[in-house]
Design a protein around this motif. Structure first.
Motif, short mmCIF file in Angstrom:
data_model
loop_
_atom_site.label_atom_id
_atom_site.label_comp_id
_atom_site.label_asym_id
_atom_site.label_seq_id
_atom_site.Cartn_x
_atom_site.Cartn_y
_atom_site.Cartn_z
N UNK A 149 0.85 -1.11 -0.12
CA UNK A 149 0.00 -0.07 0.03
C UNK A 149 0.99 1.19 0.11
N UNK A 150 2.03 1.06 -0.29
CA UNK A 150 2.84 2.30 -0.53
C UNK A 150 3.14 2.67 -1.92
N UNK A 151 3.13 4.20 -2.23
CA UNK A 151 3.02 4.47 -3.54
C UNK A 151 4.28 5.07 -4.02
N UNK A 152 4.72 4.44 -5.20
CA UNK A 152 5.81 5.09 -5.90
C UNK A 152 5.69 6.25 -6.27
N UNK A 153 6.72 7.22 -6.07
CA UNK A 153 6.72 8.74 -6.73
C UNK A 153 7.63 9.10 -7.72
N UNK A 154 8.73 9.39 -7.36
CA UNK A 154 10.01 9.83 -8.29
C UNK A 154 9.69 11.44 -8.65
N UNK A 155 10.51 11.68 -9.75
CA UNK A 155 10.43 12.81 -10.55
C UNK A 155 11.64 13.67 -10.10
N UNK A 156 11.94 15.13 -10.46
CA UNK A 156 12.93 15.66 -10.37
C UNK A 156 13.43 16.17 -9.05
N UNK A 157 14.51 16.62 -8.68
CA UNK A 157 14.95 17.13 -7.45
C UNK A 157 14.36 18.49 -7.00
N UNK A 158 14.07 18.93 -8.10
CA UNK A 158 13.51 20.54 -7.98
C UNK A 158 12.07 20.17 -7.66
N UNK A 159 11.38 19.37 -8.03
CA UNK A 159 9.96 19.31 -7.58
C UNK A 159 9.91 18.67 -6.19
#
Length: 325
Positions: free
Chosen positions: A291-301
């Motif tokens: 039930x954990x949700x992967x995120x990711x994305x830029x360091x700035x975000x």
């Protein structure tokens, strides 16, 4: 003339350093990398950090060693990261609470804006509110009723002073006008062990595989969840927002951090590698199955999200009147 020469020398030194950084960063990594997990072994953050470390080792061609630096709701681990050499060989794994919550409650041994650099968010984790064998509560209404009838009789364990669970507890006590006893731990491992033996009545902790097993066997009873919506694995368990406590309806954001003066090229490289790791079935499935949700994305975000949470938490703490250590 002397001033002009000094300025020229400083300018030349700065230019030389600027030229040296890309070459240094381009060869990165050339030796093992340490990931300092800000919580004890046995919790969800430890399990995910080790899976992430295995993937990064394969992708980057160097061993990735995971070490636990637990205590003070993540502050000890983040202090170790903040004071490490800013060369990309020591990075941290933590919830964002030591940056966005703890500094508003107590003095921390680092500047959250300058001494730590956000690298990448990794996942959102729901916060489960669970009754232990010591609790009489069968649902959330029972919990509040018991706390009202017997002030101070309900003990609520969290991962520490200044943690997200602590903030949720304070929010609930203020809105429901009940009194419960806060039991702060250093992290999830010992907290869960003591919960199973009934050392306290209520446990708030992040979702994880071990926790799921104990819920299935009935050793722990879920009363509510902090999440945007009900969990697929626990469809009968309401969110705190549904129960009328939207401000306490919080989930934890976890990510990777580097020392504050780490060169941008190394931050970018680590960000790319973390995002690649999050695409692998092994890591994604491990997160989603609990039930954990992967995120990711830029360091700035990631940095923007941290800033937003810090501002929001400061306002909540002021409104509720929470006092830190």
């Amino acid at each position: 003339m002397q001033t002009t020469r000094r300025a020229l020398l400083l300018s030349g030194a700065a230019s030389a350093a600027a030229l040296a950084l890309p070459a240094f960063a381009q060869n990165y990594p050339t030796k093992p990398i340490r990931i300092l997990v800000a919580y004890p072994a046995g919790g969800v953050s430890d399990a995910i950090a080790r899976t992430l470390g295995d993937r990064l080792s394969v992708q980057m061609g160097q061993p990735v060693v995971v070490e636990n630096k637990a205590g003070a709701a993540g502050i000890i681990g983040m202090e170790a990261v903040a004071k490490a050499q800013p060369d990309g060989y020591t990075i941290g794994f933590s919830a964002i609470s030591p940056l966005v919550l703890s500094p508003h409650l107590q003095k921390v041994p680092y500047n959250p804006d300058a001494d730590l650099a956000p690298v990448a968010s990794v996942f959102y984790s729901p916060v489960l509110l669970l009754a232990t064998p010591a609790s009489r509560a069968h649902d959330f209404r029972d919990l509040l009723g018991g706390a009202k009838d017997r002030p101070g009789s309900v003990r609520w364990a969290t991962s520490g002073n200044g943690s997200l669970g602590h903030l949720m507890l304070e929010q609930l006590m203020a809105q429901a006008k009940v009194q419960m006893v806060h039991i702060p731990y250093k992290g999830g491992g010992q907290q869960l062990t003591d919960a199973l033996s009934g050392q306290f009545e209520i446990l708030s902790t992040n979702a994880g595989p071990t926790l799921t097993d104990h819920i299935r066997t009935g050793k722990l009873r879920p009363l509510a969840v902090g999440a945007p919506k009900r969990l697929d694995s626990l469809p009968m368990v309401p969110t705190l927002a549904e129960l009328g406590y939207p401000r306490a309806n919080m989930s934890s954001l976890f990510g990777v951090f580097a020392p504050g003066k780490t060169p941008q090229r190394i931050i970018d490289r680590l960000n790319t590698e973390v995002n690649e790791a999050l695409k692998t079935p092994e890591l994604r499935n491990r997160l989603l199955s609990t039930d954990n949700v992967p995120t990711g994305g830029s360091a700035q975000d990631f940095a923007k999200e941290i800033d937003r949470e810090s501002v929001a938490n400061a306002a909540i703490i002021k409104a509720v009147g929470i006092k830190g250590d």
